[in-house]
Write a protein that holds these residues in place. Structure first.
Motif, short mmCIF file in Angstrom:
data_model
loop_
_atom_site.label_atom_id
_atom_site.label_comp_id
_atom_site.label_asym_id
_atom_site.label_seq_id
_atom_site.Cartn_x
_atom_site.Cartn_y
_atom_site.Cartn_z
N UNK A 515 -40.82 40.44 -4.89
CA UNK A 515 -39.55 40.35 -5.55
C UNK A 515 -39.17 41.89 -5.96
N UNK A 516 -40.09 42.58 -6.14
CA UNK A 516 -39.67 43.92 -6.76
C UNK A 516 -39.41 44.78 -5.47
N UNK A 517 -39.99 44.13 -4.52
CA UNK A 517 -39.69 45.04 -2.98
C UNK A 517 -38.17 44.83 -2.70
N UNK A 518 -37.74 43.53 -3.10
CA UNK A 518 -36.30 43.17 -2.75
C UNK A 518 -35.35 44.09 -3.55
N UNK A 519 -35.81 44.09 -5.16
CA UNK A 519 -35.05 44.87 -5.90
C UNK A 519 -34.84 46.31 -5.44
N UNK A 533 -18.99 52.50 -7.42
CA UNK A 533 -19.90 51.79 -6.53
C UNK A 533 -21.30 51.58 -6.97
N UNK A 534 -21.79 52.33 -7.84
CA UNK A 534 -23.08 52.25 -8.59
C UNK A 534 -22.96 50.87 -9.58
N UNK A 535 -21.61 50.82 -9.99
CA UNK A 535 -21.58 49.45 -10.84
C UNK A 535 -21.55 48.38 -10.31
N UNK A 536 -20.83 48.27 -9.08
CA UNK A 536 -21.01 47.10 -7.93
C UNK A 536 -22.31 46.88 -7.92
N UNK A 537 -23.12 47.78 -7.41
CA UNK A 537 -24.48 47.49 -6.80
C UNK A 537 -25.44 46.98 -8.04
N UNK A 538 -25.19 47.64 -9.41
CA UNK A 538 -26.04 46.99 -10.42
C UNK A 538 -25.68 45.57 -10.68
N UNK A 539 -24.43 45.35 -10.62
CA UNK A 539 -23.97 43.98 -10.84
C UNK A 539 -24.62 43.00 -9.69
N UNK A 540 -24.75 43.46 -8.37
CA UNK A 540 -25.39 42.65 -7.59
C UNK A 540 -26.96 42.35 -7.87
N UNK A 541 -27.56 43.52 -8.50
CA UNK A 541 -28.95 43.53 -8.53
C UNK A 541 -29.48 42.41 -9.73
N UNK A 543 -27.36 40.04 -10.27
CA UNK A 543 -27.23 38.74 -9.76
C UNK A 543 -28.06 38.00 -9.13
N UNK A 544 -29.00 38.86 -8.47
CA UNK A 544 -30.29 38.37 -7.80
C UNK A 544 -31.12 37.68 -8.99
N UNK A 545 -31.35 38.52 -10.25
CA UNK A 545 -32.20 38.05 -11.29
C UNK A 545 -31.50 36.59 -11.72
N UNK A 546 -30.23 36.63 -11.81
CA UNK A 546 -29.58 35.39 -12.68
C UNK A 546 -29.54 34.19 -11.56
N UNK A 547 -29.41 34.62 -10.07
CA UNK A 547 -29.19 33.24 -9.24
C UNK A 547 -30.46 32.78 -8.87
N UNK A 548 -31.39 33.71 -8.90
CA UNK A 548 -32.64 33.05 -8.51
C UNK A 548 -33.55 32.38 -9.79
N UNK A 549 -32.88 32.71 -10.94
CA UNK A 549 -33.67 32.38 -12.42
C UNK A 549 -34.80 33.14 -12.55
N UNK A 550 -34.74 34.41 -12.01
CA UNK A 550 -36.03 35.12 -12.28
C UNK A 550 -36.08 35.43 -13.89
#
Length: 588
Positions: A515-519, A533-541, A543-550
């Motif tokens: 999972x760390x590799x994915x991030x 664009x950095x703000x968008x990328x952080x939001x997407x990252x 989102x991965x935590x949130x959507x996968x309930x990590x």
């Protein structure tokens, strides 16, 4: 505690003696000997001293078989409060704190003594010299975890480093721009692969030597040599060249538009090349460390500071004992240690909404049902941010689905269904096995019990384990869940990317390498992007935590501080703490 006071408290609180204030009670020398853990001969000596000092009235028994009578003349509360005042009056703060933490007394009295101690904290003006000395005393419930900038992770230690050390530049949250600090100017090449900083002249470290470009180069080299958790941020630096004492160049392997953020953060605070800071921390900041141990941290104003000298001459930070979980405590400068006296006319209550939030992590290094997404989704419904804020309130001000409050505020919120959570538990095959939740002392018990009760309603068996060693994540390998709180820097983009990349935090302790590799892959080109664009990328990252309930976001917190009204110059520093270098006291 002095010997006589100790003896009196032992007698007055001995359950086997049944002593009552102002009432004569029959006792024997043998029973007193047991209570005081001394010989009968010493008992008679102690009784004589207690009577001479007005603690007791003693009526010896006459004749064989007749009991003596003892009358307590002072309450335990009065005795301890008087002794506490005596210690504070003599400047023995350490002994006063030890009195509260070590004596076996009722919890209510312990809190009462803490409040009494707190009244003597705050500002004090000492007139030993013609000019006088202004001293600020603060209390903390947690001892320092370390003051090495290369490894610092917790908010309070980072804040303190900002008072002792300085960075090349600073980030101004109001204008979202960078301001000069140790460097008075900087520039980059058009391709952002070479950055140059021009240093102030006349800046001195606390040990007296002038700061030069050699110190800047050595500071970065130290982070890399130590393989600091921060070193990943500087991996693009290929070489560093000092151009004289006051100019330094950084050459990068690829463009970096985020570079200034990396030189305004506390981990990159400039240290002297000729001092081993593991022995003594030396910086260029407004305060220097004059004493640091497990009991107290003493900061003294640095007269040779290159900026404006602090108005305060000294700041003493005392570490009071942990007295168990209680969310109505507050501490200065940012509160949660002593009960707030909202009726006091001599204090002002200050609110500091903090960036970041409370949240729960899953320990993916431990086998268990939490590796199934449906189980984590069920727990997401149990740990409902809306119900959390609504039912527990207090400093929990808004529900969170991001570390950033403005992101959470844009979400559509509704209460979660426990019935839906129960269905998800059944679908994932949960059989009632215990789920261990580790929570931090003084911050998480109320919330942990709330979560435990909600889980119980749907057959989720949550066991609570106190995280006595918080905030060290490696101490909780047996826990399934970890309750934590992340507080971000004012420079929120740095705070977020550091959360994702800092190897010493809770996230890296519990996520699997996969999972760390994915991030890491997701954020690899972060520094090559512009601000938007950095703000968008952080939001997407996130989102991965949130959507996968990590991780499960909980709520945003509001910090409170109760300050004496004689305090002026209040400005917030990093993480919402008071900037003690700007504070001053108006002589009453």
């Amino acid at each position: 505690m002095d010997t006589i006071t100790t003896h009196y408290v032992r007698l007055a609180t001995a359950k086997e003696l049944f002593l009552t204030l102002d009432e004569p009670v029959p006792v024997t020398i043998d029973s007193l000997s047991d209570a005081l853990c001394c010989t009968p001969r010493n008992v008679k000596f102690i009784l004589r001293k207690l009577e001479e000092q007005g603690f007791i009235h003693w009526q010896p028994g006459r004749g064989r078989g007749h009991h003596s009578q003892m009358t307590l003349l002072r309450s335990v509360n009065e005795t301890l409060e008087n002794y506490l005042r005596e210690l504070i009056g003599r400047g023995k703060i350490k002994e006063a704190i030890e009195l509260i933490g070590t004596i076996d007394i009722h919890k209510t009295l312990q809190e009462q003594l803490l409040r009494s101690l707190n009244k003597h904290m705050g500002f004090h003006s000492h007139a030993e010299t013609a000019s006088g000395q202004d001293v600020l005393r603060l209390m903390r419930s947690r001892r320092l975890t370390g003051m090495d900038p290369a490894y610092v992770y917790t908010a309070f230690e980072t804040y303190l480093l900002g008072q002792v050390c300085s960075t090349l530049i600073t980030y101004d949250v109001k204008t979202e721009t960078f301001l000069p600090e140790l460097a008075h100017m900087w520039e980059s090449s058009e391709d952002h692969k070479m950055w140059t900083f021009y240093l102030r002249k006349g800046v001195r470290f606390h040990h007296g030597r002038a700061m030069t470009s050699r110190d800047v180069k050595a500071t970065l080299q130290r982070i890399q040599d130590l393989d600091s958790p921060m070193s990943r941020h500087y991996r693009d630096v290929e070489r560093v060249e000092a151009d004289g004492d006051y100019c330094i160049h950084f050459y990068l392997s690829r463009p970096n538009l985020f570079f200034l953020h990396l030189f305004s953060c506390i981990p990159m605070t400039i240290l002297p090349y000729d001092i081993d800071i593991s022995q003594k921390l030396i910086g260029t900041g407004p305060f220097q460390i004059s004493e640091m141990n497990e009991d107290v941290l003493v900061l003294r104003a640095f007269d040779g500071y290159y900026g404006i000298r602090p108005h305060l001459d000294q700041v003493d930070i005392w570490f009071v004992p942990e007295l168990g979980p209680n969310e109505h405590y507050y501490e200065l400068p940012r509160t949660d240690r002593l009960k707030l006296d909202t009726d006091s006319k001599e204090t002002t209550l200050v609110n500091y909404p903090a960036l970041g939030c409370r949240y729960i992590l899953f320990n993916f290094h431990k086998a268990g049902i939490h590796h199934q997404l449906k189980f984590r989704q069920a727990l997401r419904l149990v740990y409902d941010p809306v119900r959390l804020v609504k039912e527990l309130g207090g400093n929990r001000i808004t529900p969170a689905n991001s570390f950033l409050p403005w992101k959470s505020a844009a979400a559509t919120w509704h209460e979660a269904s426990l019935a839906d959570a129960k269905k998800l538990l059944m679908q994932c095959g949960y059989q009632g096995e215990p789920i261990i939740l580790s929570y931090p002392m003084n911050k998480g018990l109320k919330e942990a019990r709330w979560l435990q009760q909600r889980g119980k309603e749907i057959g989720l068996n949550i066991e609570l384990h106190l995280s006595a060693h918080y905030p060290h994540p490696d101490k909780y390998k047996d826990a399934t869940l970890m309750m934590a709180e992340e507080i971000l820097e004012d420079d929120w983009q740095f705070g977020m990317i550091n959360y994702f990349k800092n190897k010493s935090n809770h996230l890296h302790a519990y996520l699997t390498p996969a999972v760390q590799f994915i991030l890491d892959q997701k954020l690899d080109h972060f520094a090559q992007l512009d601000n938007e664009k950095r703000s968008v990328l952080l939001d997407e990252a996130e989102g991965l935590l949130r959507d996968n309930c990590w991780i499960l976001h909980g709520c945003h917190m509001n910090k409170k501080a109760q300050l004496d009204q004689s305090i002026f110059g209040m400005q917030t520093a990093e993480f919402g703490f008071m900037d003690i270098s700007k504070l001053w006291i108006k002589n009453q």
